[in-house]
Design a protein around this motif. Structure first.
Motif, PDB file in Angstrom:
ATOM      1  N   PHE A   1       0.800  -1.214   0.000  1.00 16.13           N
ATOM      2  CA  PHE A   1       0.000   0.000   0.000  1.00 16.13           C
ATOM      3  C   PHE A   1       0.836   1.270   0.000  1.00 16.13           C
ATOM      4  O   PHE A   1       0.391   2.301  -0.463  1.00 16.13           O
ATOM      5  N   SER A   2       2.036   1.238   0.590  1.00 15.94           N
ATOM      6  CA  SER A   2       2.807   2.477   0.663  1.00 15.94           C
ATOM      7  C   SER A   2       4.289   2.173   0.718  1.00 15.94           C
ATOM      8  O   SER A   2       4.697   1.112   1.147  1.00 15.94           O
ATOM      9  N   ALA A   3       5.065   3.117   0.258  1.00 16.23           N
ATOM     10  CA  ALA A   3       6.524   2.991   0.317  1.00 16.23           C
ATOM     11  C   ALA A   3       7.095   4.352   0.672  1.00 16.23           C
ATOM     12  O   ALA A   3       7.244   5.215  -0.175  1.00 16.23           O
TER      13      ALA A   3
ATOM     14  N   PRO B   1       3.042 -12.352   7.296  1.00 16.48           N
ATOM     15  CA  PRO B   1       1.584 -12.436   7.429  1.00 16.48           C
ATOM     16  C   PRO B   1       0.944 -11.505   6.410  1.00 16.48           C
ATOM     17  O   PRO B   1       0.813 -10.298   6.630  1.00 16.48           O
ATOM     18  N   VAL B   2       0.537 -12.035   5.267  1.00 17.44           N
ATOM     19  CA  VAL B   2       0.154 -11.185   4.141  1.00 17.44           C
ATOM     20  C   VAL B   2      -1.303 -10.734   4.184  1.00 17.44           C
ATOM     21  O   VAL B   2      -1.698  -9.860   3.428  1.00 17.44           O
ATOM     22  N   PHE B   3      -2.118 -11.292   5.037  1.00 21.90           N
ATOM     23  CA  PHE B   3      -3.533 -10.941   5.021  1.00 21.90           C
ATOM     24  C   PHE B   3      -3.723  -9.520   5.536  1.00 21.90           C
ATOM     25  O   PHE B   3      -3.323  -9.179   6.648  1.00 21.90           O
ATOM     26  N   ASN B   4      -4.360  -8.679   4.722  1.00 19.36           N
ATOM     27  CA  ASN B   4      -4.601  -7.280   5.073  1.00 19.36           C
ATOM     28  C   ASN B   4      -3.306  -6.577   5.489  1.00 19.36           C
ATOM     29  O   ASN B   4      -3.303  -5.728   6.375  1.00 19.36           O
ATOM     30  N   ALA B   5      -2.219  -6.951   4.847  1.00 16.18           N
ATOM     31  CA  ALA B   5      -0.919  -6.432   5.257  1.00 16.18           C
ATOM     32  C   ALA B   5      -0.624  -5.093   4.599  1.00 16.18           C
ATOM     33  O   ALA B   5      -1.067  -4.807   3.490  1.00 16.18           O
ATOM     34  N   GLU B   6       0.121  -4.295   5.330  1.00 15.19           N
ATOM     35  CA  GLU B   6       0.656  -3.042   4.815  1.00 15.19           C
ATOM     36  C   GLU B   6       2.164  -3.064   5.038  1.00 15.19           C
ATOM     37  O   GLU B   6       2.637  -3.493   6.084  1.00 15.19           O
ATOM     38  N   MET B   7       2.897  -2.626   4.040  1.00 13.33           N
ATOM     39  CA  MET B   7       4.351  -2.603   4.149  1.00 13.33           C
ATOM     40  C   MET B   7       4.862  -1.223   3.797  1.00 13.33           C
ATOM     41  O   MET B   7       4.288  -0.536   2.948  1.00 13.33           O
ATOM     42  N   LYS B   8       5.915  -0.826   4.470  1.00 13.21           N
ATOM     43  CA  LYS B   8       6.575   0.436   4.159  1.00 13.21           C
ATOM     44  C   LYS B   8       8.053   0.170   3.918  1.00 13.21           C
ATOM     45  O   LYS B   8       8.686  -0.615   4.625  1.00 13.21           O
ATOM     46  N   ALA B   9       8.584   0.840   2.918  1.00 18.75           N
ATOM     47  CA  ALA B   9       9.977   0.673   2.518  1.00 18.75           C
ATOM     48  C   ALA B   9      10.762   1.912   2.909  1.00 18.75           C
ATOM     49  O   ALA B   9      10.267   3.040   2.800  1.00 18.75           O
ATOM     50  N   PHE B  10      12.004   1.700   3.338  1.00 14.28           N
ATOM     51  CA  PHE B  10      12.858   2.797   3.787  1.00 14.28           C
ATOM     52  C   PHE B  10      14.232   2.674   3.136  1.00 14.28           C
ATOM     53  O   PHE B  10      14.697   1.554   2.875  1.00 14.28           O
ATOM     54  N   ALA B  11      14.864   3.806   2.897  1.00 14.23           N
ATOM     55  CA  ALA B  11      16.183   3.802   2.261  1.00 14.23           C
ATOM     56  C   ALA B  11      17.070   4.860   2.889  1.00 14.23           C
ATOM     57  O   ALA B  11      16.631   5.984   3.148  1.00 14.23           O
TER      58      ALA B  11
END
Length: 542
Positions: free
Chosen positions: A7-9, A130-140
């Motif tokens: 959903f977001s990065a 745990p992928v169900f209804n998961a949200e992930m954010k990426a950082f650099a």
């Protein structure tokens, strides 16, 4: 396979004009059809990358890490497997062990030169999520490689005869010889002669301290019964080994993102004003002048839920606008804040000796000599003309009065049109050199001025176990497979830190590489307190 479009990065690293402009895009989690075959796929680009095969023979890279949550969990780190990776030709992925929470992406040994980098279809193997209804954010975060010393040596301290910076590391005898850092002492005079101890090759001279060795450092301690001295040799104290250092100080956007991933009780520990305070309340600033820190409560905590924070440097109550200071270095950080942020990102604080090595540098087998009151750009001079800001708070915040012939740094100015830190790397332009950009030899920015650097303090006995890889090695220092912080919201490693390098309001005497006069960080937040992290690869091999 089941693909999950994330959903977001969000990015931690500043994206200023003339710097990296790091971008992560097209982030997708691909769940494996069998255990231990899942991976994250994404595209990555950044500007002004380099790899040198001539001195100082170093290169840059981007450190990436990811956080994930679903309806039943708080934010948790994504753990890499150090397997199942795919990388574009000319680039490499460096992971120091399986189950680390971050990965370094950089040019490979044959890909020398400078320029912009665009990589597509990067794949990093991860433990199943745990992928169900998961949200992930990426950082650099942009990092800079600091080569191992090898046969080289480097110089710490700037004592020249009876002259030296405040509390500088120095030799206490007029005869050059073998000395050791007494890291178990509580006083400021940390270098002393140790009899009959030709161990590890640490040689200290009167015009500074030359360190040459294999990263093993020890100290002498005296036992009262029976009365004798024993040399304690710590395993791989961080001095001469290869390391990676954050190119820039922690930004306000970076600290905002950290706060937004904490539970309410954790947010309380790492802010000044309670998360349940009214919308618009500044997170870190107690009262009075903000000193250019605009992190604020956007949505207050209700019924124990965490608050939502934003950047609002322009003070109009609307968070995260283009000129809200997301890329300005983050002051008002105390010891616990810095330790926790670094733990959360999978990094560690640098030591005092590492700071001087990073700032002063070394080339081949010839040490770079220290000079009394020398700065990170390699000499003792800097611009004293006041600076004027353009595009305040924006990604392209710049200096309209930039000096193009002498060293620039935000050091010791009073009565400016602004009062506080500036955008990281603000003095670097397409035509700048080491002096005019205020850069270290290795290309690391703002090691002198802007905000103070947080370094593990020598002479504090409570830090001694931190360096013993046998007891506080990679497992404890870097891995966070089960959560961001421990139950009380603090970093599991809460070492004592000292301020180095000076800040925007510091007199020049507090800004040289070797001065230790600003003393330790405490739990009290001050506007000059900032930090950055390092990676010590050898800790993963103990």
């Amino acid at each position: 396979m089941k693909n999950l479009l994330l959903f977001s990065a969000l990015l931690l690293l500043n994206m200023p004009l003339w710097a990296n402009n790091v971008q992560i895009s097209n982030v997708t989690y691909v769940a494996g059809t069998s255990p231990n075959t899942s991976y994250i796929q994404f595209d990555l680009s950044w500007e002004n990358s380099w790899r040198l095969n001539t001195p100082p023979s170093n290169y840059d890279g981007v450190y990436v890490f990811f956080k994930v949550r679903n309806a039943n969990t708080g934010w948790m780190p994504v753990v890499f497997r150090n397997a199942g990776n795919t990388m574009a030709s000319g680039f490499s992925i460096t992971q120091f062990s399986a189950q680390h929470v971050g990965a370094l992406i950089h040019r490979d040994a044959a890909n020398t030169g400078t320029g912009n980098c665009t990589l597509t279809g990067i794949q990093l193997g991860v433990e199943d999520l745990p992928v169900f209804n998961a949200e992930m954010k990426a950082f650099a975060l942009e990092m800079v490689n600091v080569p191992a010393l090898g046969a080289a040596s480097f110089c710490v301290g700037d004592s020249v005869g009876s002259q030296g910076s405040d509390y500088t590391l120095f030799s206490t005898t007029p005869t050059p010889g073998i000395y050791y850092a007494n890291i178990n002492s509580s006083d400021w005079s940390l270098i002393r002669t140790l009899p009959n101890s030709p161990i590890d090759g640490y040689s200290f001279k009167l015009d500074g301290v030359y360190i040459k060795g294999d990263d093993s450092l020890g100290y002498w301690t005296t036992y009262s019964f029976p009365p004798f001295q024993q040399y304690i040799a710590y395993n791989k104290y961080p001095t001469g080994g290869e390391m990676w250092c954050m190119k820039y100080e922690i930004t306000q956007g970076a600290y905002r993102d950290f706060l937004n991933m904490l539970a309410y009780n954790q947010q309380q520990l790492h802010t000044t004003n309670d998360p349940a305070s009214a919308s618009g309340t500044l997170a870190l600033v107690p009262s009075g002048s903000t000193y250019r820190n605009g992190i604020m409560i956007h949505t207050p905590s209700v019924n124990g839920l965490p608050a939502v924070y934003g950047c609002d440097l322009n003070g109009n109550g609307i968070p995260d606008e283009a000129n809200d200071g997301e890329f300005v270095a983050c002051g008002w950080l105390n010891r616990d804040d810095i330790n926790a942020w670094l733990w959360w990102a999978g990094l560690s604080p640098m030591t005092e000796i590492q700071y001087e090595r990073i700032a002063r540098g070394h080339i081949g087998t010839t040490p770079i000599l220290s000079a009394y009151n020398d700065y990170a750009w390699g000499d003792t001079n800097f611009v004293t003309t006041p600076y004027t800001l353009l595009n305040a708070g924006a990604a392209n915040e710049s200096i309209s009065t930039l000096n193009t012939t002498s060293a620039n740094a935000l050091v010791g100015y009073n009565g400016l049109s602004f009062d506080g830190p500036v955008r990281n790397g603000i003095f670097a332009t397409p035509s700048s050199n080491r002096q005019t950009s205020g850069s270290s030899l290795f290309g690391i920015m703002d090691l002198t001025g802007n905000l103070t650097e947080a370094c593990v303090q020598l002479g504090d006995a409570s830090n001694s176990d931190y360096y013993d890889a046998r007891n506080f090695g990679a497992q404890n220092l870097y891995f966070v497979p089960t959560g961001i912080l421990n139950m009380n919201g603090k970093s599991p490693i809460n070492v004592e830190l000292i301020q180095r390098g000076g800040a925007f309001s510091s007199p020049s005497s507090r800004c040289s590489i070797s001065t230790r006069g600003d003393g330790p960080y405490t739990v009290i937040r001050t506007p000059t307190g900032g930090g950055r992290g390092v990676i010590n690869p050898y800790l993963f091999n103990q």
